[in-house]
Enzyme design. Sequence first.
Site, PDB file in Angstrom:
ATOM      1  N   ASN A   7       0.850  -1.190   0.000  1.00 12.91           N
ATOM      2  CA  ASN A   7       0.000   0.000   0.000  1.00 12.91           C
ATOM      3  C   ASN A   7       0.894   1.252   0.000  1.00 12.91           C
ATOM      4  OD1 ASN A   7      -1.860   1.999   0.425  1.00 12.91           O
ATOM      5  ND2 ASN A   7      -2.832   1.055   2.207  1.00 12.91           N
ATOM      6  N   LYS A   9      -0.099   4.229   0.057  1.00 13.88           N
ATOM      7  CA  LYS A   9      -0.801   5.272   0.832  1.00 13.88           C
ATOM      8  C   LYS A   9      -0.636   6.640   0.163  1.00 13.88           C
ATOM      9  CE  LYS A   9      -1.169   2.677   5.031  1.00 13.88           C
ATOM     10  NZ  LYS A   9      -1.391   2.661   6.453  1.00 13.88           N
ATOM     11  N   HIS A  87     -10.457   0.855   3.668  1.00 11.13           N
ATOM     12  CA  HIS A  87      -9.271   0.892   4.536  1.00 11.13           C
ATOM     13  C   HIS A  87      -9.608   1.745   5.756  1.00 11.13           C
ATOM     14  CE1 HIS A  87      -5.238   1.818   5.969  1.00 11.13           C
ATOM     15  NE2 HIS A  87      -4.842   0.762   5.283  1.00 11.13           N
ATOM     16  N   GLU A 135      -7.127  -5.807   9.288  1.00  6.42           N
ATOM     17  CA  GLU A 135      -6.145  -4.827   9.766  1.00  6.42           C
ATOM     18  C   GLU A 135      -6.660  -4.154  11.039  1.00  6.42           C
ATOM     19  OE1 GLU A 135      -3.466  -3.317   6.114  1.00  6.42           O
ATOM     20  OE2 GLU A 135      -4.875  -1.856   6.900  1.00  6.42           O
ATOM     21  N   ILE A 140      -1.648  -0.202  12.852  1.00  4.57           N
ATOM     22  CA  ILE A 140      -1.194   0.303  11.552  1.00  4.57           C
ATOM     23  C   ILE A 140      -0.081   1.335  11.728  1.00  4.57           C
ATOM     24  CG2 ILE A 140      -1.909   1.675   9.530  1.00  4.57           C
ATOM     25  CD1 ILE A 140      -4.605   0.237   9.640  1.00  4.57           C
ATOM     26  N   GLY A 172       1.535  -3.258  10.850  1.00  7.75           N
ATOM     27  CA  GLY A 172       2.772  -3.425  11.616  1.00  7.75           C
ATOM     28  C   GLY A 172       3.716  -4.501  11.101  1.00  7.75           C
ATOM     29  N   ALA A 193       2.600  -1.434   4.305  1.00  6.92           N
ATOM     30  CA  ALA A 193       2.883  -0.066   3.843  1.00  6.92           C
ATOM     31  C   ALA A 193       4.237   0.385   4.378  1.00  6.92           C
ATOM     32  CB  ALA A 193       1.775   0.883   4.257  1.00  6.92           C
ATOM     33  N   SER A 194       4.266   0.898   5.624  1.00  6.16           N
ATOM     34  CA  SER A 194       5.486   1.539   6.123  1.00  6.16           C
ATOM     35  C   SER A 194       6.701   0.617   6.125  1.00  6.16           C
ATOM     36  CB  SER A 194       5.251   2.113   7.528  1.00  6.16           C
ATOM     37  OG  SER A 194       4.782   1.117   8.407  1.00  6.16           O
TER      38      SER A 194
HETATM   39  O1  G3P Z   1      -2.877  -1.154   4.159  1.00  2.00           O
HETATM   40  C1  G3P Z   1      -1.749  -1.519   4.859  1.00  2.00           C
HETATM   41  C2  G3P Z   1      -1.527  -0.698   6.025  1.00  2.00           C
HETATM   42  O2  G3P Z   1      -2.612  -0.103   6.612  1.00  2.00           O
HETATM   43  C3  G3P Z   1      -0.594  -1.271   7.007  1.00  2.00           C
HETATM   44  O3  G3P Z   1       0.259  -0.235   7.265  1.00  2.00           O
HETATM   45  O4  G3P Z   1       2.388   0.762   7.782  1.00  2.00           O
HETATM   46  O5  G3P Z   1       1.368  -0.911   9.323  1.00  2.00           O
HETATM   47  O6  G3P Z   1       2.283  -1.655   7.121  1.00  2.00           O
HETATM   48  P1  G3P Z   1       1.648  -0.538   7.924  1.00  2.00           P
END
Ligand code: G3P
Length: 214
Positions: A7, A9, A87, A135, A140, A172, A193-194
């Site tokens: 993602n 984002k 989301h 999620e 997140i 996470g 994502a991150s």
């Molecule tokens: O859609 C994936 C996201 O919400 C997860 O974010 O940064 O925890 O990988 P993250």
Amino acid sequence: MYFLFINFKAYREATAENSIKLIKEIEENFPNEDRIIPVLNPLDAMVRTKLKKFIQHADPVLSGAKTGHIPVDLLPEYGIKGVLLNHSEKRINEVDLKKTIELCKENRIETIVCAESLDEIRKFLELRPDFIAYEPPELIGGNISVSKSKPEIIQEAARIIGEKSTFIVGAGIKTREDVEKSIELGAKGILVASGIVLSKNPIKAIQEMLVWKE
Ligand code: G3P
């Protein structure tokens, strides 16, 4: 088949010119890779790629006089194969969710619906999305992964979903261990994502997370 959804984002590191750069790096390092699916910011829908391309949102409308909307029937024109819906950073009401999924089916666009709880998973399963992503919002963007923090919920979600949809998890996820654990608990893929986009070395992070074979 397992999936790694990335993602992008609205991170600066993965939008505008940087989205082109990141996509290119992924393509160069993982040629012919169909396990990696970028989920682009809608502003970057035009980015060209050989990867299967998803975007982060669409509206329950068709093309026409729809200022500011993302009409579902236009997505194929952009080479978009799927859309992420509901989301926790872009929640939509159930009526719109249902309508958007229906339009996506009619236009051969795959859908991932995000759910924050087992109750939501049960409810959204009835809408028959292609993927359901669990999620927990509080995890997140953090360093405690969904697989470490919610193993029982993942297991139960995998049981409820069974073959009715494809179950993925996110929040996470940063390490190979997080991914292995998710798969072990019954997920068929991850949504990250991150852990990739904000990593100093996104390619290395992806390598680390591709734990399963074709
Ligand atoms: O859609 C994936 C996201 O919400 C997860 O974010 O940064 O925890 O990988 P993250």
